[in-house]
Enzyme design. Structure first.
Site, mmCIF file in Angstrom:
data_model
loop_
_atom_site.group_PDB
_atom_site.id
_atom_site.type_symbol
_atom_site.label_atom_id
_atom_site.label_comp_id
_atom_site.label_asym_id
_atom_site.label_seq_id
_atom_site.Cartn_x
_atom_site.Cartn_y
_atom_site.Cartn_z
ATOM 1 N N ASP A 139 0.697 -1.474 0.201
ATOM 2 C CA ASP A 139 0.234 -0.060 0.061
ATOM 3 C C ASP A 139 1.070 2.114 0.154
ATOM 4 O OD1 ASP A 139 1.001 -0.417 2.219
ATOM 5 O OD2 ASP A 139 -1.063 -0.654 3.609
ATOM 6 N N ASP A 173 -7.940 -1.440 13.711
ATOM 7 C CA ASP A 173 -9.752 -1.719 13.247
ATOM 8 C C ASP A 173 -9.733 -3.342 12.258
ATOM 9 O OD1 ASP A 173 -8.067 -1.100 10.867
ATOM 10 O OD2 ASP A 173 -9.487 0.531 10.287
ATOM 11 N N HIS A 200 -8.374 -3.988 9.778
ATOM 12 C CA HIS A 200 -7.071 -3.674 8.642
ATOM 13 C C HIS A 200 -6.817 -4.820 8.039
ATOM 14 C CE1 HIS A 200 -5.270 0.261 9.052
ATOM 15 N NE2 HIS A 200 -4.207 -0.913 8.797
ATOM 16 N N GLU A 251 -9.571 -0.897 4.840
ATOM 17 C CA GLU A 251 -10.581 -0.687 5.737
ATOM 18 C C GLU A 251 -11.747 -1.424 6.046
ATOM 19 O OE1 GLU A 251 -9.155 0.511 8.317
ATOM 20 O OE2 GLU A 251 -8.078 2.690 7.439
HETATM 21 C C1 GLP Z 1 -0.794 0.829 8.608
HETATM 22 C C2 GLP Z 1 -0.699 0.098 7.376
HETATM 23 C C3 GLP Z 1 -0.374 -2.094 6.850
HETATM 24 C C4 GLP Z 1 0.325 -2.795 8.515
HETATM 25 C C5 GLP Z 1 -0.241 -1.517 9.673
HETATM 26 C C6 GLP Z 1 -0.041 -1.731 11.444
HETATM 27 O O1 GLP Z 1 -1.567 0.949 8.510
HETATM 28 N N1 GLP Z 1 -1.005 0.377 6.130
HETATM 29 O O2 GLP Z 1 -0.339 -2.753 6.598
HETATM 30 O O3 GLP Z 1 -0.340 -3.735 9.004
HETATM 31 O O4 GLP Z 1 -0.250 -0.121 9.194
HETATM 32 O O5 GLP Z 1 0.986 -1.586 11.521
HETATM 33 P P1 GLP Z 1 1.874 -2.365 12.612
HETATM 34 O O6 GLP Z 1 2.779 -3.071 12.611
HETATM 35 O O7 GLP Z 1 3.205 -0.484 12.915
HETATM 36 O O8 GLP Z 1 1.632 -2.177 14.299
#
Ligand code: GLP
Length: 259
Positions: free
Chosen positions: A67, A136, A138, A143
């Site tokens: 992303d 949440d 995702h 989302e």
């Molecule tokens: C962001 C990214 C996701 C990731 C999420 C969780 O929103 N777009 O791909 O999985 O963060 O991040 P973390 O690993 O820092 O908890």
């Protein structure tokens, strides 16, 4: 879903790195799906260590990112393309152009998203897809409330996601982009092996919904229940709301490895 619950971060990173190493050793032209966020960082560090030790090479491999923020400056340190370059890609031996990400600055975002899906399909899909999970539910930036069959697409970020990610923008919510482009859920599901990592109490509810809740757009990650080959690697806190945790531990300890 194979669910691994392991307290030691080095062991968790090692298990994930093993899957990627196996994929690259099986096929040096393997396609790896890269994720940003903090969860995969120890995995990248482990892979860099193994690369430096001469144990594996990404010279013929390809990679696709999950992303990207929309409208973020090319040079911004939090642009996911720059994050992945710094944390992993520049520290191993990918060929130039071997790593692609969705273009959050394209003038026609939908067109760029379609081209991105085509590029992933043309590469044969990812052999291993690293994933984190949002609080949440995702994955990538899909989302809650979206299509479970989505392709790569532009998406609006929820307030919760922007609050969660404000830590990367000096805790200033107004600096967090409002939109993104993200691999869709069906794009992620086209991977041969989605590999999700999560740690910390803040992820416990999302993990329980993903692994044991209904398959529902309210928890986009729950679509992974319908994939035949998913591995989820958790610390004790992220696993703390799982009803069947004891069984998952037993199943992992007594697993039958594929030949
Ligand atoms: C962001 C990214 C996701 C990731 C999420 C969780 O929103 N777009 O791909 O999985 O963060 O991040 P973390 O690993 O820092 O908890």
């Amino acid at each position: 879903m194979q669910i691994v619950i392991e307290a030691d971060i080095a062991v968790r990173a090692g298990i994930a790195a093993d899957f990627i190493e196996q994929a690259v050793k099986r096929n040096p032209q393997a396609v790896i799906g890269l994720a940003t966020g903090s969860s995969p960082i120890p995995v990248y560090q482990e892979l860099i260590k193994r690369y430096r030790a001469g144990r594996l090479s990404f010279a013929s491999a390809k990679a696709f990112m999950l992303d990207e923020y929309v409208g973020i400056e090319q040079a911004h340190p939090q642009r996911y393309r720059n994050v992945i370059e710094k944390e992993f890609v520049s520290q191993v031996d990918f060929a130039p152009e071997a790593v692609q990400g969705p273009d959050g600055n394209a003038t026609d975002l939908w067109k760029a998203c379609r081209a991105y899906d085509s590029a992933i399909a043309a590469a044969g899909g990812t052999d291993v897809q690293l994933l984190g999970i949002g609080s949440d539910g995702h994955i990538a930036f899909n989302e809650p409330g979206g299509s479970l069959a989505s392709k790569t697409h532009p998406e609006a970020l929820t307030q919760q996601t922007r609050i969660d990610n404000a830590r990367f923008f000096d805790d200033q919510l107004e600096l967090v982009p409002t939109h993104c482009v993200t691999q869709g859920l069906s794009t992620i599901m086209s991977s041969k092996h989605p590999l999700l990592l999560a740690s910390g109490k803040k992820k416990a509810k999302a993990i329980a919904a993903m692994c044991e809740g209904a398959v529902s757009s309210l928890c986009p990650a729950s679509i992974l229940q319908t994939h035949p080959n998913v591995t989820v690697i958790l610390d004790e806190e992220a696993a703390s709301e799982l009803q069947l945790a004891e069984f998952y531990r037993y199943r992992w300890q007594t697993r039958v490895e594929e030949k």
